[in-house]
Design an enzyme around this catalytic site. Sequence first.
Site, short mmCIF file in Angstrom:
data_model
loop_
_atom_site.label_atom_id
_atom_site.label_comp_id
_atom_site.label_asym_id
_atom_site.label_seq_id
_atom_site.Cartn_x
_atom_site.Cartn_y
_atom_site.Cartn_z
N ASP A 67 -63.72 -81.73 -86.83
CA ASP A 67 -64.65 -81.15 -86.17
C ASP A 67 -66.04 -80.94 -87.16
O ASP A 67 -66.80 -80.17 -87.86
CB ASP A 67 -64.42 -79.83 -85.55
CG ASP A 67 -65.74 -79.48 -84.28
OD1 ASP A 67 -66.84 -80.77 -84.55
OD2 ASP A 67 -65.58 -78.66 -84.02
N SER B 271 -68.44 -69.13 -80.88
CA SER B 271 -68.33 -69.46 -79.04
C SER B 271 -66.98 -68.16 -78.31
O SER B 271 -67.53 -67.56 -78.27
CB SER B 271 -67.14 -71.15 -79.62
OG SER B 271 -67.26 -71.68 -79.62
N GLY C 26 -67.15 -65.15 -80.09
CA GLY C 26 -67.50 -63.93 -80.91
C GLY C 26 -69.04 -63.58 -82.14
O GLY C 26 -68.75 -64.36 -82.07
N1 LIG Z 1 -68.86 -68.73 -94.01
C1 LIG Z 1 -70.51 -68.14 -93.18
N2 LIG Z 1 -71.17 -68.24 -93.86
C2 LIG Z 1 -72.18 -67.62 -93.20
N3 LIG Z 1 -73.33 -67.58 -91.98
C3 LIG Z 1 -71.77 -68.40 -91.51
C4 LIG Z 1 -70.45 -68.10 -91.74
N4 LIG Z 1 -69.89 -68.72 -90.66
C5 LIG Z 1 -70.49 -68.04 -89.26
N5 LIG Z 1 -71.97 -68.33 -89.11
C6 LIG Z 1 -72.93 -67.58 -88.95
O1 LIG Z 1 -72.09 -67.83 -87.74
C7 LIG Z 1 -72.67 -68.58 -86.82
C8 LIG Z 1 -71.84 -68.82 -86.17
O2 LIG Z 1 -70.04 -69.64 -86.71
P1 LIG Z 1 -69.68 -70.75 -86.27
O3 LIG Z 1 -70.17 -72.13 -85.82
O4 LIG Z 1 -69.11 -70.75 -87.20
O5 LIG Z 1 -68.50 -70.16 -84.89
P2 LIG Z 1 -67.74 -70.83 -84.30
O6 LIG Z 1 -67.71 -70.02 -83.34
O7 LIG Z 1 -67.13 -72.03 -85.06
O8 LIG Z 1 -69.19 -71.74 -83.03
P3 LIG Z 1 -69.27 -73.57 -82.43
O9 LIG Z 1 -67.66 -73.35 -82.84
O10 LIG Z 1 -69.75 -73.09 -81.50
O11 LIG Z 1 -70.05 -73.69 -83.58
C9 LIG Z 1 -73.13 -69.95 -87.18
O12 LIG Z 1 -74.50 -70.46 -86.41
C10 LIG Z 1 -73.39 -68.88 -88.66
O13 LIG Z 1 -74.85 -68.49 -88.49
#
Ligand SMILES: Nc1ncnc2c1ncn2[C@@H]1O[C@H](COP(=O)(O)OP(=O)(O)OP(=O)(O)O)[C@@H](O)[C@H]1O
Length: 636
Positions: free
Chosen positions: A149, A42, A44
Site C-alpha cells: 500500500d 480508518s 480510529g
Molecule cells: N507516525 C505519524 N506521525 C505523524 N502523524 C501521523 C503518524 N501516523 C499517522 N499520522 C496522522 O494521522 C493520520 C491518519 O493516520 P493513517 O493514515 O496512518 O491512518 P489509517 O488508519 O492508515 O488511515 P488510511 O488507511 O485512511 O490511510 C495521518 O493522515 C497523519 O496525519
Amino acid sequence: MQNRNKNAFTSASYNELVSRLCDSKLTTIGNYRLEKVIGEGSFGKVYLASHILTSSKVVLKSTSRKHAIPLAREIHHLRQLKHPNVTRLYEVVCTKDSIFLVLEYCPGGELYEWLYKETRFEEDVCCRILWQLCQGVRYIHNTGCVHRDLKLENVFLDKQYNVKIGDFGLSRESDCSRRTFMNTRCGTVAYTAPEIVLGQKYIGEFVDIWALGVIMYALLVGKLPFDEDDVNLTKSRIVHSTPVLPESLSAEAKDLILMLLQKNYQQRPSLDKILTHSFFTSRGYHVSDVTKARSTKKAEEKVRSRLALVGVDMEELDKSLSELRCDALYGWWFLLLERELRKETRKQRRGSTPHKTKDRSLKFFAVPSSPSVKEMTISATPMRADYKSYGKSSSLLTTFREWLFHPKYNPEKTPFNSDAGGDILCSSYSSGTVEGKQTSNTEVHSVSKNQCSPEFNRISLGKQQTSLYKQGSDADVSDNMNTYAAMLSTSSDSNHSHFSSSSLNFGRPPDDKDSNGRGVERSSSNASSFKSVGKKAWRSRSLSNVSSASSNSLISIVSSKPTPSAPAIAKSCSSIDPLQKLHLPRKDTTSLMRHNASAIRVLALPRRLSQSTYMKHINEPAFQEEEEEEAENNDG
Ligand SMILES: Nc1ncnc2c1ncn2[C@@H]1O[C@H](COP(=O)(O)OP(=O)(O)OP(=O)(O)O)[C@@H](O)[C@H]1O
C-alpha cells in the site's frame, strides 16, 4: 498555621483525585500522556502523546478491538522492522475497547501534504526522497515482508524531513528469494500494478516497485500517472497507457520512471538495480552510502544500567525484547535507547566541531558557502495583502505556509513591538504560469534573527510575519523556502552579525483590511481554483491543476522610506547595497509599518539552485533535539 497548610494540601489533592476519576476525557493511555488529536485513521483517532518516563513524543493510533485481526498483521510486521526509513512501533497498549499502536512521531506529516502544497518537486529533492524511500522498501523486502500500500499518504517525514514509511495495514510476509505469488486485491487504485488490475497472481515486491514508480512520477510531475474520474478508465490506463512524461524531465528521470512503470512485472528492476540507476548516481548517491545498521552496544549498556538502577527486572526486559512483546518495558527501552543514541550523535558531532557554540543563530548561519547570487529588481507592484492564521497545524510545512498567509493582521504580534533582537526582512518574488495565466508575486515579511531555531531547521518563522504583499497566485510558496535558503546562503558568505541589529519598517496597503479590521480574503482566481478542488477531492484526482513556470527568490532589506510605486521600487532596488545594515528606531513601529516601506535591493537565486541548497540545509544535523539537549543538561 502548619496544620492549616496540611489540611489545605490534603483537600486539594483529594479534589484533584476526584476530578481525575470523574473526568470522562481520555488523558493518559498506559505510560503516555495524550496531547492532542492529530489525525483520523480508518479505524480510529490518531493522537500526539508523550511518554511519561522519557518525555519522548510519540503517536498513538487507536483502533477498535473489532479490528484486532487485521491489526495483528500490521503489528506483527511492524515490530520486526527497525530501519531509519520505516516508522517505528514502540508499544501496543490494549484497553477494554481499543488497541493503541505507539508509533514514531513524524512531525513533517505526510509526503502527500507536501506535494499538495509544493505542486511538484525539483529532481534533486525528489532524488533525496526517493533514495530514502527505496532504502526503506529494500529493507522491508529483505526482512521478508511486502508493504502493498505504498502511496504518498503512507510516506511520512520526520523533523529533518527524512522519509518514514508507515501504515502497514496491508503488509504481508513474502520471501523475495522464492517469489511468493499473492491473490488478494489491495491498495489504492491509482497506485495499483497492472497485474493486480488484470486479476492475475502477483509478486508483492514488484507491486511495491510499481508503486514507487507512481510516487516518483507524482513527485516530479505533480499529478498521478494514471488517474481518471472513472475508476474503470483509470484501470484501463494502468494496463494499456504509457505515462505522459513532460519534456522538462531529465533523461535519467524519464528512464527510471519508465523502468519502474513497466507493465510486465518481470521487466521491472530490482531495488538493487534501482539504487544504482544514474538518476541517483549522477547526483552522488551510491549504494555504498546505504544506511548501515549502527552499533548500539554502548548505548544499550547505558540504558541497561539505568534501568537496573531503578529496579527493572533485567530478565523480564530481555524476554520482552527477544519476544518482541511490544509491552511497556519494550516501549520504555526503545525510547530510552533512541534518546541515548541521539545523545551519542550529538557528542560525536560536538567532538568533531572545533568551535562549539550554544548560539543557535550561529549554527544557523554556519551553512555551506552560497551559490552565486545574481541581482535583479522587483518588477511587480505590491497590490494587496493576504493574511492567514498560522501555527495551528502540527506540520512544519503547514505552519510555515500558514504563517505566510496570516489572515488576521495583528500589529501587536509583530517583532517590532517586541523586544526581540534584530530582524531580517525577506521579500520573495516569483513569477510563473498558473492555468495559462501569467502571474507574479511579491511577498515581504520579516524574520527575527533570534528566531533561528530547529523549528524550521533553520529559521523559526512563527509569529514573525509583519506583512505579506501578494499579487497573483500562491502556487509558488515553495519559493519562500528558496528565499530562506537564499538568505542562508548570502548570510553565510558574509558575517551573520551584519543582520544582528537591523530593524525594519514597512507598510501595508491601506485597503487590505475590512471594516472589522480583518484581513481581506484572497480573491486570486488562481489561488481559489487551486483550493476549490478541495483536499479530499483533489487527493483522489490529480495532484494539481497548477503548473508553475519560472520563479525566483529574492531577499530584500527594507528602509524606512514611504511605500513607493513599482517604478520607484525598481529604482531604489537598483541603487542601494543589498546587505546594507539598517538601524531603524523600534518604537512607534506600528504606525510606521502602515505607511513606510521600500525594498532596497533584491537578490535572486535560480529556483533550482536554491531549492537544492535548502534541501542540503535541512540535512544539517545541527538543529536536532533541542529539548533533549536540555534534558541531557538536566540529567547532569
Ligand atoms: N507516525 C505519524 N506521525 C505523524 N502523524 C501521523 C503518524 N501516523 C499517522 N499520522 C496522522 O494521522 C493520520 C491518519 O493516520 P493513517 O493514515 O496512518 O491512518 P489509517 O488508519 O492508515 O488511515 P488510511 O488507511 O485512511 O490511510 C495521518 O493522515 C497523519 O496525519
